[in-house]
Design an enzyme around this catalytic site. Structure first.
Site, PDB file in Angstrom:
ATOM      1  N   HIS A 161      10.905 -23.618   9.531  1.00 13.62           N
ATOM      2  CA  HIS A 161       9.851 -24.356  10.242  1.00 13.62           C
ATOM      3  C   HIS A 161       8.472 -24.220   9.618  1.00 13.62           C
ATOM      4  O   HIS A 161       7.644 -25.107   9.776  1.00 13.62           O
ATOM      5  CB  HIS A 161       9.770 -23.879  11.702  1.00 13.62           C
ATOM      6  CG  HIS A 161      10.905 -24.372  12.533  1.00 13.62           C
ATOM      7  ND1 HIS A 161      10.894 -24.330  13.914  1.00 13.62           N
ATOM      8  CD2 HIS A 161      12.116 -24.926  12.204  1.00 13.62           C
ATOM      9  CE1 HIS A 161      12.032 -24.832  14.389  1.00 13.62           C
ATOM     10  NE2 HIS A 161      12.790 -25.184  13.361  1.00 13.62           N
ATOM     11  N   THR A 208       2.702  -1.481   8.908  1.00 15.13           N
ATOM     12  CA  THR A 208       3.238  -2.374   9.938  1.00 15.13           C
ATOM     13  C   THR A 208       3.493  -3.792   9.417  1.00 15.13           C
ATOM     14  O   THR A 208       4.239  -4.552  10.031  1.00 15.13           O
ATOM     15  CB  THR A 208       2.224  -2.514  11.084  1.00 15.13           C
ATOM     16  OG1 THR A 208       0.987  -2.999  10.530  1.00 15.13           O
ATOM     17  CG2 THR A 208       1.996  -1.191  11.794  1.00 15.13           C
ATOM     18  N   CYS A 252       2.977  -3.360   4.059  1.00 12.42           N
ATOM     19  CA  CYS A 252       2.124  -2.218   4.401  1.00 12.42           C
ATOM     20  C   CYS A 252       2.831  -1.478   5.532  1.00 12.42           C
ATOM     21  O   CYS A 252       4.016  -1.738   5.776  1.00 12.42           O
ATOM     22  CB  CYS A 252       0.700  -2.651   4.745  1.00 12.42           C
ATOM     23  SG  CYS A 252       0.523  -3.720   6.185  1.00 12.42           S
ATOM     24  N   HIS A 277       8.012 -30.654  10.753  1.00  8.28           N
ATOM     25  CA  HIS A 277       7.393 -29.368  10.417  1.00  8.28           C
ATOM     26  C   HIS A 277       6.373 -29.517   9.291  1.00  8.28           C
ATOM     27  O   HIS A 277       5.346 -28.844   9.286  1.00  8.28           O
ATOM     28  CB  HIS A 277       8.464 -28.339  10.054  1.00  8.28           C
ATOM     29  CG  HIS A 277       9.479 -28.155  11.139  1.00  8.28           C
ATOM     30  ND1 HIS A 277       9.138 -27.660  12.371  1.00  8.28           N
ATOM     31  CD2 HIS A 277      10.800 -28.455  11.187  1.00  8.28           C
ATOM     32  CE1 HIS A 277      10.215 -27.632  13.140  1.00  8.28           C
ATOM     33  NE2 HIS A 277      11.229 -28.120  12.446  1.00  8.28           N
ATOM     34  N   ASP A 299       0.858  -1.188   0.000  1.00 11.43           N
ATOM     35  CA  ASP A 299       0.000   0.000   0.000  1.00 11.43           C
ATOM     36  C   ASP A 299       0.895   1.240   0.000  1.00 11.43           C
ATOM     37  O   ASP A 299       2.130   1.137  -0.089  1.00 11.43           O
ATOM     38  CB  ASP A 299      -1.005  -0.039   1.160  1.00 11.43           C
ATOM     39  CG  ASP A 299      -0.373   0.196   2.526  1.00 11.43           C
ATOM     40  OD1 ASP A 299       0.878   0.320   2.614  1.00 11.43           O
ATOM     41  OD2 ASP A 299      -1.119   0.260   3.516  1.00 11.43           O
TER      42      ASP A 299
HETATM   43  C1  RB5 Z   1      -2.083   2.600   6.443  1.00 12.25           C
HETATM   44  O1  RB5 Z   1      -2.244   3.802   7.107  1.00 12.25           O
HETATM   45  C2  RB5 Z   1      -1.836   1.468   7.442  1.00 12.25           C
HETATM   46  O2  RB5 Z   1      -2.974   1.263   8.231  1.00 12.25           O
HETATM   47  C3  RB5 Z   1      -1.454   0.203   6.717  1.00 12.25           C
HETATM   48  O3  RB5 Z   1      -0.338   0.448   5.928  1.00 12.25           O
HETATM   49  C4  RB5 Z   1      -1.091  -0.990   7.570  1.00 12.25           C
HETATM   50  O4  RB5 Z   1      -0.151  -0.675   8.523  1.00 12.25           O
HETATM   51  C5  RB5 Z   1      -2.215  -1.794   8.057  1.00 12.25           C
HETATM   52  O5  RB5 Z   1      -2.042  -2.832   8.721  1.00 12.25           O
END
Ligand code: RB5
Length: 154
Positions: free
Chosen positions: A103, A72, A70, A138, A13
């Site tokens: 694993h 996080t 993304c 595994h 994203d």
């Molecule tokens: C975008 O603002 C953020 O929410 C997205 O990149 C991500 O971290 C979602 O899990």
């Protein structure tokens, strides 16, 4: 590096677009072809749209490996693991990246573009591509859940 798993499909994203571009360049410099499913700039988008595209392709066997990013990595991991035969691993450290291959035979690597620095992200990708699955006990564990959701329409 990783000739048997090329091409790799990637998606991200807006929050991870800069890191996706760097990882894509790194892969191509190492002779790995990349199918870039977007996004293609930092305009705000919804991560599931890109996660579904990459995860469904891996789920259907069109690509052996995928990389999703993304902010996080959490949202992309949630999306990807809803697809049968997808084993997506959120790895924002090196040990998790190695173990996800040894694993868990992870077939999608998920990275947090707002968590990782470029150098660590590159190292995570490198070890994830180079580390083999150990199989054995595994594989027996993966067999216990790998087909989940198979009857669902993708
Ligand atoms: C975008 O603002 C953020 O929410 C997205 O990149 C991500 O971290 C979602 O899990």
């Amino acid at each position: 590096m990783g000739n048997d798993i090329s091409p790799i499909i990637m998606g991200c994203d807006h929050a991870a677009y800069p890191l996706k571009e760097k990882i894509k360049a790194y892969l191509m410099q190492n002779g790995i072809q990349v199918q870039d499913a977007g996004t293609h700039d930092e305009t705000s988008v919804d991560y599931p749209d890109f996660g579904v595209c990459v995860a469904s392709s891996v789920s259907q066997g069109k690509y052996a490996r995928g990389i999703l990013l993304c902010g996080t990595g959490i949202g992309m991991a949630m999306v990807a693991n809803r697809f049968p035969h997808v084993r997506a691993a959120l790895c924002n450290d090196l040990y998790s990246a190695i173990q996800s291959r040894r694993h868990n035979n992870a077939n999608i690597l998920v990275l947090g573009g707002r968590v990782l620095g470029d150098a660590l992200a590159g190292e995570i990708v490198r070890v994830w591509l180079e580390t083999p699955f150990e199989g054995g006990r595994h594989q027996l564990r993966l067999d216990k859940f790998d087909g989940f959701g198979e009857s669902r329409n993708l």
